[in-house]
Design a protein around this motif. Structure first.
Motif, PDB file in Angstrom:
ATOM      1  N   ARG A 296      70.163  59.802  22.936  1.00 17.66           N
ATOM      2  CA  ARG A 296      70.782  59.811  21.613  1.00 17.66           C
ATOM      3  C   ARG A 296      70.709  58.417  21.005  1.00 17.66           C
ATOM      4  N   PHE A 297      70.476  58.389  19.689  1.00 18.64           N
ATOM      5  CA  PHE A 297      70.374  57.140  18.943  1.00 18.64           C
ATOM      6  C   PHE A 297      71.561  57.053  17.997  1.00 18.64           C
ATOM      7  N   TRP A 298      72.220  55.880  17.979  1.00 15.97           N
ATOM      8  CA  TRP A 298      73.484  55.717  17.265  1.00 15.97           C
ATOM      9  C   TRP A 298      73.420  54.532  16.307  1.00 15.97           C
ATOM     10  N   GLN A 299      74.251  54.594  15.269  1.00 16.65           N
ATOM     11  CA  GLN A 299      74.501  53.458  14.396  1.00 16.65           C
ATOM     12  C   GLN A 299      75.984  53.134  14.431  1.00 16.65           C
ATOM     13  N   GLU A 300      76.293  51.854  14.334  1.00 16.69           N
ATOM     14  CA  GLU A 300      77.648  51.351  14.561  1.00 16.69           C
ATOM     15  C   GLU A 300      78.720  52.095  13.770  1.00 16.69           C
ATOM     16  N   HIS A 301      78.474  52.360  12.501  1.00 18.88           N
ATOM     17  CA  HIS A 301      79.523  52.903  11.637  1.00 18.88           C
ATOM     18  C   HIS A 301      79.471  54.427  11.517  1.00 18.88           C
ATOM     19  N   LYS A 302      78.641  55.054  12.332  1.00 18.45           N
ATOM     20  CA  LYS A 302      78.582  56.518  12.339  1.00 18.45           C
ATOM     21  C   LYS A 302      78.982  57.006  13.728  1.00 18.45           C
ATOM     22  N   GLN A 303      80.070  57.719  13.804  1.00 16.44           N
ATOM     23  CA  GLN A 303      80.571  58.146  15.109  1.00 16.44           C
ATOM     24  C   GLN A 303      79.737  59.265  15.707  1.00 16.44           C
ATOM     25  N   LYS A 304      78.973  59.977  14.882  1.00 12.85           N
ATOM     26  CA  LYS A 304      78.062  60.986  15.395  1.00 12.85           C
ATOM     27  C   LYS A 304      76.672  60.369  15.524  1.00 12.85           C
ATOM     28  N   HIS A 305      75.946  60.757  16.571  1.00 14.52           N
ATOM     29  CA  HIS A 305      74.610  60.200  16.772  1.00 14.52           C
ATOM     30  C   HIS A 305      73.717  60.494  15.562  1.00 14.52           C
ATOM     31  N   VAL A 306      72.795  59.567  15.291  1.00 10.06           N
ATOM     32  CA  VAL A 306      71.836  59.737  14.205  1.00 10.06           C
ATOM     33  C   VAL A 306      70.755  60.725  14.609  1.00 10.06           C
ATOM     34  N   SER A 307      70.381  60.661  15.880  1.00 11.33           N
ATOM     35  CA  SER A 307      69.318  61.527  16.385  1.00 11.33           C
ATOM     36  C   SER A 307      69.571  61.843  17.849  1.00 11.33           C
ATOM     37  N   CYS A 308      69.169  63.039  18.258  1.00  6.45           N
ATOM     38  CA  CYS A 308      69.311  63.459  19.655  1.00  6.45           C
ATOM     39  C   CYS A 308      68.028  64.140  20.090  1.00  6.45           C
ATOM     40  N   GLU A 309      67.510  63.765  21.246  1.00  3.38           N
ATOM     41  CA  GLU A 309      66.291  64.370  21.770  1.00  3.38           C
ATOM     42  C   GLU A 309      66.558  64.924  23.161  1.00  3.38           C
ATOM     43  N   GLN A 310      66.402  66.225  23.318  1.00  2.00           N
ATOM     44  CA  GLN A 310      66.504  66.871  24.628  1.00  2.00           C
ATOM     45  C   GLN A 310      65.133  66.796  25.284  1.00  2.00           C
ATOM     46  N   LEU A 311      65.039  66.032  26.391  1.00  2.00           N
ATOM     47  CA  LEU A 311      63.734  65.772  26.982  1.00  2.00           C
ATOM     48  C   LEU A 311      63.281  66.848  27.958  1.00  2.00           C
ATOM     49  N   ASN A 312      64.210  67.669  28.454  1.00  2.00           N
ATOM     50  CA  ASN A 312      63.849  68.762  29.356  1.00  2.00           C
ATOM     51  C   ASN A 312      63.098  68.281  30.593  1.00  2.00           C
ATOM     52  N   VAL A 313      63.542  67.146  31.126  1.00  2.00           N
ATOM     53  CA  VAL A 313      62.926  66.613  32.348  1.00  2.00           C
ATOM     54  C   VAL A 313      63.982  66.339  33.408  1.00  2.00           C
ATOM     55  N   GLY A 314      65.132  66.981  33.298  1.00  2.00           N
ATOM     56  CA  GLY A 314      66.164  66.792  34.301  1.00  2.00           C
ATOM     57  C   GLY A 314      67.061  65.607  33.999  1.00  2.00           C
ATOM     58  N   THR A 315      67.740  65.132  35.043  1.00  4.77           N
ATOM     59  CA  THR A 315      68.713  64.045  34.913  1.00  4.77           C
ATOM     60  C   THR A 315      68.042  62.744  34.494  1.00  4.77           C
ATOM     61  N   LEU A 316      68.627  62.071  33.496  1.00  2.00           N
ATOM     62  CA  LEU A 316      68.146  60.763  33.054  1.00  2.00           C
ATOM     63  C   LEU A 316      69.033  59.682  33.664  1.00  2.00           C
ATOM     64  N   THR A 317      68.430  58.552  34.028  1.00  7.09           N
ATOM     65  CA  THR A 317      69.131  57.544  34.812  1.00  7.09           C
ATOM     66  C   THR A 317      69.270  56.189  34.144  1.00  7.09           C
ATOM     67  N   SER A 318      68.371  55.839  33.228  1.00  8.22           N
ATOM     68  CA  SER A 318      68.368  54.471  32.706  1.00  8.22           C
ATOM     69  C   SER A 318      67.612  54.436  31.392  1.00  8.22           C
ATOM     70  N   ILE A 319      68.015  53.516  30.505  1.00 10.29           N
ATOM     71  CA  ILE A 319      67.346  53.381  29.213  1.00 10.29           C
ATOM     72  C   ILE A 319      67.266  51.908  28.832  1.00 10.29           C
ATOM     73  N   ALA A 320      66.201  51.523  28.141  1.00 14.27           N
ATOM     74  CA  ALA A 320      66.028  50.139  27.695  1.00 14.27           C
ATOM     75  C   ALA A 320      65.151  50.125  26.456  1.00 14.27           C
ATOM     76  N   ALA A 321      65.367  49.139  25.584  1.00 12.59           N
ATOM     77  CA  ALA A 321      64.546  48.981  24.382  1.00 12.59           C
ATOM     78  C   ALA A 321      63.322  48.150  24.726  1.00 12.59           C
ATOM     79  N   LEU A 322      62.126  48.716  24.516  1.00 11.35           N
ATOM     80  CA  LEU A 322      60.891  47.967  24.724  1.00 11.35           C
ATOM     81  C   LEU A 322      60.655  47.036  23.546  1.00 11.35           C
ATOM     82  N   ASN A 323      60.914  47.514  22.344  1.00 11.09           N
ATOM     83  CA  ASN A 323      60.897  46.709  21.123  1.00 11.09           C
ATOM     84  C   ASN A 323      61.777  47.441  20.111  1.00 11.09           C
TER      85      ASN A 323
END
Length: 352
Positions: A296-323
Protein backbone atom coordinates in the motif's frame (compact mmCIF):
# COMPACT_ATOMS: atom_id res chain seq x y z
CA UNK A 1 -2.90 -11.18 -16.41
CA UNK A 2 -0.53 -14.02 -15.54
CA UNK A 3 -0.03 -14.79 -19.26
CA UNK A 4 1.00 -11.20 -19.93
CA UNK A 5 3.32 -11.26 -16.93
CA UNK A 6 5.03 -14.46 -18.13
CA UNK A 7 5.42 -13.07 -21.65
CA UNK A 8 6.95 -9.83 -20.35
CA UNK A 9 9.14 -11.73 -17.93
CA UNK A 10 10.47 -13.85 -20.81
CA UNK A 11 11.37 -10.74 -22.82
CA UNK A 12 13.09 -9.29 -19.75
CA UNK A 13 15.01 -12.53 -19.20
CA UNK A 14 16.16 -12.59 -22.83
CA UNK A 15 17.69 -9.17 -22.34
CA UNK A 16 19.24 -9.74 -18.93
CA UNK A 17 20.70 -13.15 -19.84
CA UNK A 18 23.07 -11.37 -22.21
CA UNK A 19 24.38 -9.11 -19.44
CA UNK A 20 24.28 -11.47 -16.44
CA UNK A 21 27.96 -12.38 -16.78
CA UNK A 22 29.17 -8.80 -17.13
CA UNK A 23 31.04 -7.20 -14.21
CA UNK A 24 29.41 -4.15 -12.66
CA UNK A 25 31.27 -1.54 -10.61
CA UNK A 26 29.05 -0.66 -7.65
CA UNK A 27 30.78 2.67 -7.14
CA UNK A 28 30.32 3.67 -10.80
CA UNK A 29 27.05 2.72 -12.47
CA UNK A 30 28.32 3.62 -15.94
CA UNK A 31 28.75 0.65 -18.25
CA UNK A 32 32.22 -0.74 -18.84
CA UNK A 33 31.26 -1.73 -22.37
CA UNK A 34 29.04 -0.50 -25.16
CA UNK A 35 27.27 -3.87 -25.34
CA UNK A 36 26.39 -3.76 -21.64
CA UNK A 37 25.12 -0.21 -21.95
CA UNK A 38 22.88 -1.12 -24.89
CA UNK A 39 21.52 -4.21 -23.11
CA UNK A 40 20.84 -2.21 -20.00
CA UNK A 41 19.01 0.47 -21.99
CA UNK A 42 16.87 -2.23 -23.64
CA UNK A 43 16.01 -3.68 -20.23
CA UNK A 44 14.91 -0.24 -19.05
CA UNK A 45 12.92 0.40 -22.23
CA UNK A 46 11.06 -2.87 -21.70
CA UNK A 47 10.14 -1.91 -18.17
CA UNK A 48 8.28 -4.52 -16.20
CA UNK A 49 6.31 -3.09 -13.32
CA UNK A 50 6.59 -6.30 -11.33
CA UNK A 51 8.95 -9.21 -11.85
CA UNK A 52 10.65 -11.82 -9.73
CA UNK A 53 14.33 -12.59 -9.27
CA UNK A 54 14.41 -16.22 -8.19
CA UNK A 55 18.02 -16.96 -9.04
CA UNK A 56 19.45 -14.88 -6.18
CA UNK A 57 17.92 -16.97 -3.35
CA UNK A 58 16.65 -20.52 -2.98
CA UNK A 59 14.28 -19.69 -0.12
CA UNK A 60 12.16 -16.83 1.25
CA UNK A 61 13.57 -13.29 1.27
CA UNK A 62 13.41 -12.10 4.87
CA UNK A 63 14.89 -8.59 4.59
CA UNK A 64 16.09 -6.15 1.96
CA UNK A 65 17.53 -2.66 1.63
CA UNK A 66 18.86 -0.47 -1.17
CA UNK A 67 22.27 1.09 -1.65
CA UNK A 68 21.71 3.25 -4.72
CA UNK A 69 19.21 3.78 -7.50
CA UNK A 70 20.02 0.34 -8.89
CA UNK A 71 21.46 -1.87 -6.18
CA UNK A 72 19.68 -4.02 -3.65
CA UNK A 73 20.89 -6.12 -0.71
CA UNK A 74 18.70 -9.02 0.36
CA UNK A 75 18.88 -11.61 3.13
CA UNK A 76 17.15 -14.96 3.05
CA UNK A 77 16.12 -18.08 4.90
CA UNK A 78 18.68 -19.84 2.69
CA UNK A 79 21.41 -18.28 4.95
CA UNK A 80 22.81 -16.03 2.21
CA UNK A 81 23.13 -12.29 1.64
CA UNK A 82 23.01 -11.08 -1.96
CA UNK A 83 24.03 -7.80 -3.62
CA UNK A 84 22.53 -7.33 -7.05
CA UNK A 85 21.79 -4.84 -9.77
CA UNK A 86 18.11 -5.52 -9.44
CA UNK A 87 16.92 -3.63 -12.53
CA UNK A 88 19.08 -5.86 -14.70
CA UNK A 89 18.94 -9.03 -12.62
CA UNK A 90 22.73 -9.19 -12.22
CA UNK A 91 24.04 -10.76 -9.01
CA UNK A 92 27.25 -8.97 -7.96
CA UNK A 93 28.03 -10.69 -4.64
CA UNK A 94 26.62 -13.67 -2.77
CA UNK A 95 27.84 -14.05 0.81
CA UNK A 96 27.41 -17.43 2.49
CA UNK A 97 29.10 -17.19 5.91
CA UNK A 98 25.94 -17.36 8.05
CA UNK A 99 25.00 -20.81 9.32
CA UNK A 100 21.32 -20.05 9.88
CA UNK A 101 18.57 -17.84 8.45
CA UNK A 102 19.43 -14.18 7.82
CA UNK A 103 17.00 -11.94 9.71
CA UNK A 104 17.94 -8.36 8.76
CA UNK A 105 20.22 -6.52 6.30
CA UNK A 106 21.33 -2.88 6.27
CA UNK A 107 23.81 -0.97 4.12
CA UNK A 108 25.73 2.29 4.30
CA UNK A 109 28.16 3.36 1.59
CA UNK A 110 30.16 0.30 0.59
CA UNK A 111 29.38 -1.59 3.81
CA UNK A 112 26.66 -4.17 4.39
CA UNK A 113 25.56 -5.60 7.75
CA UNK A 114 23.53 -8.76 8.22
CA UNK A 115 22.04 -10.38 11.31
CA UNK A 116 21.08 -14.01 11.73
CA UNK A 117 19.52 -16.73 13.80
CA UNK A 118 23.08 -18.01 14.28
CA UNK A 119 23.39 -15.16 16.87
CA UNK A 120 26.03 -13.30 14.86
CA UNK A 121 26.31 -10.06 12.92
CA UNK A 122 28.44 -9.99 9.77
CA UNK A 123 29.94 -6.88 8.17
CA UNK A 124 30.79 -7.03 4.46
CA UNK A 125 32.35 -4.75 1.86
CA UNK A 126 30.53 -4.64 -1.46
CA UNK A 127 33.75 -5.31 -3.41
CA UNK A 128 34.93 -8.27 -1.34
CA UNK A 129 33.76 -11.87 -0.99
CA UNK A 130 35.13 -12.18 2.55
CA UNK A 131 33.42 -10.72 5.63
CA UNK A 132 35.16 -7.72 7.20
CA UNK A 133 34.00 -8.43 10.76
CA UNK A 134 31.95 -10.87 12.80
CA UNK A 135 30.21 -9.50 15.89
CA UNK A 136 29.28 -12.12 18.48
CA UNK A 137 27.79 -11.61 21.92
CA UNK A 138 23.99 -11.80 21.72
CA UNK A 139 22.47 -14.86 23.40
CA UNK A 140 19.34 -15.09 21.25
CA UNK A 141 18.41 -14.35 17.64
CA UNK A 142 19.78 -11.02 16.40
CA UNK A 143 16.89 -9.18 14.79
CA UNK A 144 18.07 -5.65 14.00
CA UNK A 145 21.13 -3.68 12.90
CA UNK A 146 22.06 -0.24 11.53
CA UNK A 147 25.18 1.86 10.90
CA UNK A 148 26.33 5.10 12.50
CA UNK A 149 26.89 8.13 10.25
CA UNK A 150 30.65 7.48 9.96
CA UNK A 151 30.24 3.68 9.56
CA UNK A 152 32.64 3.10 12.45
CA UNK A 153 29.90 1.71 14.70
CA UNK A 154 26.78 -0.39 14.38
CA UNK A 155 23.84 -0.82 16.71
CA UNK A 156 22.25 -4.25 17.08
CA UNK A 157 19.15 -5.56 18.80
CA UNK A 158 18.09 -9.04 19.76
CA UNK A 159 15.38 -11.15 21.34
CA UNK A 160 17.69 -11.35 24.36
CA UNK A 161 16.42 -7.84 25.33
CA UNK A 162 19.82 -6.24 24.65
CA UNK A 163 20.68 -3.23 22.53
CA UNK A 164 24.43 -3.10 21.81
CA UNK A 165 26.71 -0.58 20.09
CA UNK A 166 29.82 -2.09 18.49
CA UNK A 167 33.14 -0.87 17.14
CA UNK A 168 33.29 -2.37 13.64
CA UNK A 169 37.10 -2.35 13.44
CA UNK A 170 37.80 -4.00 16.81
CA UNK A 171 34.61 -6.11 16.76
CA UNK A 172 34.09 -5.20 20.42
CA UNK A 173 31.00 -3.94 22.25
CA UNK A 174 31.37 -0.27 23.20
CA UNK A 175 28.25 -0.14 25.34
CA UNK A 176 25.11 -2.18 25.91
CA UNK A 177 21.85 -2.14 27.80
CA UNK A 178 19.15 -4.67 28.60
CA UNK A 179 15.52 -3.84 29.39
CA UNK A 180 13.06 -6.47 30.52
CA UNK A 181 10.70 -7.63 27.76
CA UNK A 182 12.50 -5.44 25.20
CA UNK A 183 12.45 -8.05 22.43
CA UNK A 184 13.89 -5.89 19.66
CA UNK A 185 12.16 -5.99 16.27
CA UNK A 186 13.97 -3.16 14.43
CA UNK A 187 16.48 -0.30 14.91
CA UNK A 188 17.43 2.82 12.97
CA UNK A 189 20.33 5.18 13.68
CA UNK A 190 19.21 8.81 13.22
CA UNK A 191 22.44 10.30 11.96
CA UNK A 192 21.58 14.00 12.21
CA UNK A 193 20.26 13.77 15.77
CA UNK A 194 22.63 11.00 16.88
CA UNK A 195 19.73 9.01 18.25
CA UNK A 196 18.79 5.38 17.86
CA UNK A 197 15.14 4.57 17.15
CA UNK A 198 14.02 1.12 18.26
CA UNK A 199 10.82 -0.92 18.05
CA UNK A 200 10.01 -3.87 20.25
CA UNK A 201 7.56 -6.58 21.16
CA UNK A 202 6.86 -4.66 24.38
CA UNK A 203 4.67 -2.38 22.18
CA UNK A 204 6.83 0.73 22.64
CA UNK A 205 8.90 2.97 20.39
CA UNK A 206 12.11 4.01 22.18
CA UNK A 207 14.85 6.57 21.58
CA UNK A 208 18.38 5.71 22.73
CA UNK A 209 21.50 7.80 23.23
CA UNK A 210 24.16 5.78 21.33
CA UNK A 211 26.99 7.18 23.48
CA UNK A 212 25.63 5.72 26.70
CA UNK A 213 23.05 3.27 25.30
CA UNK A 214 20.43 4.64 27.64
CA UNK A 215 16.80 5.29 26.78
CA UNK A 216 16.20 9.05 26.55
CA UNK A 217 12.52 8.76 25.65
CA UNK A 218 9.83 6.08 25.46
CA UNK A 219 6.69 6.88 23.52
CA UNK A 220 3.35 5.85 25.04
CA UNK A 221 2.53 2.16 25.13
CA UNK A 222 0.65 1.05 22.02
CA UNK A 223 -1.98 -1.66 21.74
CA UNK A 224 0.06 -3.82 19.34
CA UNK A 225 3.62 -5.04 18.93
CA UNK A 226 5.72 -2.61 16.89
CA UNK A 227 7.16 -4.79 14.11
CA UNK A 228 9.27 -2.47 11.93
CA UNK A 229 10.41 1.12 11.49
CA UNK A 230 11.94 3.57 9.04
CA UNK A 231 13.21 7.13 9.43
CA UNK A 232 13.32 10.23 7.26
CA UNK A 233 14.95 13.25 8.84
CA UNK A 234 13.09 13.85 12.11
CA UNK A 235 10.18 11.59 11.25
CA UNK A 236 9.68 7.91 11.94
CA UNK A 237 7.31 5.25 10.61
CA UNK A 238 6.35 2.13 12.54
CA UNK A 239 4.22 -0.86 11.63
CA UNK A 240 2.14 -3.04 13.96
CA UNK A 241 1.21 -6.68 14.14
CA UNK A 242 -2.38 -7.89 13.92
CA UNK A 243 -4.79 -10.27 12.22
CA UNK A 244 -8.28 -10.26 10.70
CA UNK A 245 -8.14 -6.48 10.46
CA UNK A 246 -7.45 -5.96 14.16
CA UNK A 247 -4.27 -3.97 14.76
CA UNK A 248 -2.19 -3.81 11.56
CA UNK A 249 -1.76 -0.01 11.82
CA UNK A 250 1.02 2.24 10.59
CA UNK A 251 2.07 5.20 12.74
CA UNK A 252 3.87 8.39 11.73
CA UNK A 253 5.91 10.00 14.53
CA UNK A 254 7.60 13.38 14.95
CA UNK A 255 10.82 12.59 16.82
CA UNK A 256 11.70 16.19 17.71
CA UNK A 257 8.22 16.94 19.07
CA UNK A 258 8.02 13.47 20.69
CA UNK A 259 4.53 13.08 19.24
CA UNK A 260 2.48 10.65 17.16
CA UNK A 261 1.17 12.55 14.15
CA UNK A 262 -1.07 10.07 12.36
CA UNK A 263 -2.39 6.52 12.42
CA UNK A 264 -3.10 4.70 9.15
CA UNK A 265 -5.34 1.67 8.72
CA UNK A 266 -5.98 -0.60 5.78
CA UNK A 267 -3.89 -3.75 6.14
CA UNK A 268 -5.72 -6.80 7.46
CA UNK A 269 -2.68 -8.71 8.74
CA UNK A 270 0.65 -7.83 10.38
CA UNK A 271 2.58 -4.96 8.78
CA UNK A 272 5.97 -6.50 7.99
CA UNK A 273 7.72 -3.54 6.37
CA UNK A 274 7.43 0.24 5.92
CA UNK A 275 9.51 2.66 3.89
CA UNK A 276 9.50 6.41 3.29
CA UNK A 277 9.38 7.48 -0.34
CA UNK A 278 9.53 11.17 -1.26
CA UNK A 279 7.41 10.88 -4.38
CA UNK A 280 5.39 14.04 -3.71
CA UNK A 281 7.47 17.19 -2.93
CA UNK A 282 6.55 18.86 0.35
CA UNK A 283 4.64 15.90 1.75
CA UNK A 284 5.65 12.62 3.33
CA UNK A 285 4.82 9.63 1.20
CA UNK A 286 5.55 6.05 2.17
CA UNK A 287 4.79 2.44 1.38
CA UNK A 288 4.06 -0.62 3.46
CA UNK A 289 3.80 -4.36 2.96
CA UNK A 290 1.97 -6.94 5.00
CA UNK A 291 1.36 -10.59 5.65
CA UNK A 292 -1.97 -9.96 3.88
CA UNK A 293 -0.03 -9.97 0.58
CA UNK A 294 -0.62 -6.31 -0.26
CA UNK A 295 1.63 -3.32 -0.84
CA UNK A 296 0.00 0.00 0.00
CA UNK A 297 1.13 3.52 -0.86
CA UNK A 298 0.26 6.37 1.52
CA UNK A 299 0.39 10.15 1.75
CA UNK A 300 0.86 11.92 5.07
CA UNK A 301 -2.44 13.82 5.17
CA UNK A 302 -4.63 11.03 3.82
CA UNK A 303 -5.53 8.37 6.34
CA UNK A 304 -6.65 5.98 3.61
CA UNK A 305 -4.00 4.53 1.30
CA UNK A 306 -3.63 6.20 -2.10
CA UNK A 307 -3.07 2.88 -3.83
CA UNK A 308 -3.18 -0.81 -2.93
CA UNK A 309 -1.74 -3.69 -4.93
CA UNK A 310 -2.57 -7.32 -4.13
CA UNK A 311 0.48 -9.22 -5.36
CA UNK A 312 -0.92 -12.76 -4.96
CA UNK A 313 2.49 -14.16 -4.05
CA UNK A 314 1.88 -15.08 -0.43
CA UNK A 315 3.31 -13.45 2.69
CA UNK A 316 5.35 -10.27 2.16
CA UNK A 317 8.29 -9.66 4.48
CA UNK A 318 10.13 -6.44 3.64
CA UNK A 319 9.89 -3.28 1.54
CA UNK A 320 12.35 -0.57 0.49
CA UNK A 321 12.43 2.38 -1.92
CA UNK A 322 14.88 1.83 -4.78
CA UNK A 323 14.31 5.41 -5.98
CA UNK A 324 11.45 7.92 -5.88
CA UNK A 325 9.49 5.96 -8.49
CA UNK A 326 10.32 2.35 -7.63
CA UNK A 327 9.68 0.00 -4.72
CA UNK A 328 11.23 -3.37 -3.91
CA UNK A 329 9.34 -5.96 -1.92
CA UNK A 330 10.54 -9.29 -0.53
CA UNK A 331 8.39 -12.29 0.22
CA UNK A 332 8.10 -16.02 0.72
CA UNK A 333 7.55 -16.62 -3.00
CA UNK A 334 9.12 -15.32 -6.23
CA UNK A 335 12.09 -13.68 -4.55
CA UNK A 336 12.11 -9.89 -5.00
CA UNK A 337 9.25 -7.95 -6.55
CA UNK A 338 9.56 -4.59 -8.27
CA UNK A 339 6.73 -2.04 -8.40
CA UNK A 340 6.54 1.33 -10.08
CA UNK A 341 4.84 4.30 -8.44
CA UNK A 342 2.81 5.76 -11.29
CA UNK A 343 0.95 9.03 -11.71
CA UNK A 344 -0.92 10.27 -8.63
CA UNK A 345 0.86 7.71 -6.47
CA UNK A 346 -0.80 4.70 -8.08
CA UNK A 347 1.13 1.44 -7.87
CA UNK A 348 1.72 -0.26 -11.18
CA UNK A 349 2.29 -4.00 -11.39
CA UNK A 350 2.22 -4.43 -15.16
CA UNK A 351 3.44 -2.53 -18.19
CA UNK A 352 1.51 0.60 -18.97
Amino acid sequence: MMGKWISKQRRYSDTTDRIRSKKVDVGNQKSNSLDYGMARKQAEDKWIGMFSVKSCHSDAVTSLCTSSSNFCISGSKDKTVVLQDVLNGVVLQKWKDHTQEVTKVRCSGNLVASTSRDLSVKIWKTDSQESEATLEGHKLVVTAVDFSADNQNVVTGSRDNFVKVWDVETEEVISEQSISRNLVTDVRWMKGENLIVQTSEDKMLKLWDPRTVEVVHSFPLQNQIQTCCDINGLYCLTGCNGFNGQGCQIHLWDIRQRAKLQEYRGHTETVSGCSFNEHTPGSHTFASCSHDGTVRFWQEHKQKHVSCEQLNVGTLTSIAALNKDTLLCGGFERGILLLRIGNCGQLVSSCE
